[in-house]
Design a protein around this motif. Sequence first.
Motif, mmCIF file in Angstrom:
data_model
loop_
_atom_site.group_PDB
_atom_site.id
_atom_site.type_symbol
_atom_site.label_atom_id
_atom_site.label_comp_id
_atom_site.label_asym_id
_atom_site.label_seq_id
_atom_site.Cartn_x
_atom_site.Cartn_y
_atom_site.Cartn_z
ATOM 1 N N ILE A 128 -8.026 5.780 8.573
ATOM 2 C CA ILE A 128 -7.579 6.953 8.696
ATOM 3 C C ILE A 128 -8.569 8.004 9.568
ATOM 4 O O ILE A 128 -8.099 8.931 10.346
ATOM 5 N N LYS A 168 -2.458 11.584 3.880
ATOM 6 C CA LYS A 168 -2.709 9.953 3.821
ATOM 7 C C LYS A 168 -4.293 10.093 3.099
ATOM 8 O O LYS A 168 -4.489 9.233 2.206
ATOM 9 N N ILE A 226 -1.547 13.282 8.185
ATOM 10 C CA ILE A 226 -2.714 12.140 8.384
ATOM 11 C C ILE A 226 -3.572 12.731 7.361
ATOM 12 O O ILE A 226 -4.135 11.961 6.565
#
Length: 273
Positions: free
Chosen positions: A191, A171, A168
């Motif tokens: 996000i 990202k 994550i």
Amino acid sequence: MFRFTDDCLIGIEQIDNEHRTLFELLNKAGYILENNFCSDRYQDVKEIIEELDNYAEQHFSHEEAYMAKICDPELILQRTQHEYFREKIRNYAFANIDTEDEQYRVLTELVNFLAKWLYRHILGSDVLIGKLPPLEEWMIRENPCEFTDEYLTGIELIDSEHKELFSIVEKANHLVKSYDEASGYDKILDILDMLKEYTKDHFADEEEYMESIGYDGLDAQKRAHDAFIQKLENIDLSEIDRNPQESLQQLLEFLLGWLVNHILYTDKKIPAR
């Protein structure tokens, strides 16, 4: 009484000693609040607020100077948190405490604020001081978001969830490098939502595991987890809207720094079954 426990130590003598003094001031405020022999606390309230303001200013100056000296990547976020503390204390300084009821109200709020802020700030941010490579070195690594073997705890569930957390954050890293003004803000929010939800689930799983094995570091872990969640919840979305790339860069540094530090220095102490 609020205790300055070992999990609050960051390993830098001057800063640790100054944190101890801040806890002493917190307990002093608590004593004034609980002292039933003195109904009019006007002068005591004024003095403790002034003492807190002066000492915190001194401590923050020392802490920020140390972080600037070592190019600590947490410095930008630390300055923001310190300024929030200053403003909060100064607001109390201007509060109307002419009546005993108002004195009691301000003292109660002050003690609650200090307790929450100190634990969250020390466990959520100060524990990172001096633990991370200088900003320049940190950010030029080929892939700072790569989950490597050094992060493995040997506990399958925890390791798999840590890998997902790194994913994550990666990202977010890609979003920093290829920010699109047309859709970037919405992607940032996506996000952040993903990170908040997954982090809460992970911490719950991790704490459940520690409880199942009777791990004596569970309480310290819970405090660290709560501090991290609180930091995520308090992200200033208006600042991200104004300065998206810069804000996301700072957020990325914090997320990755906290995650690395927490795994290496805290989670790896959790024993496997």
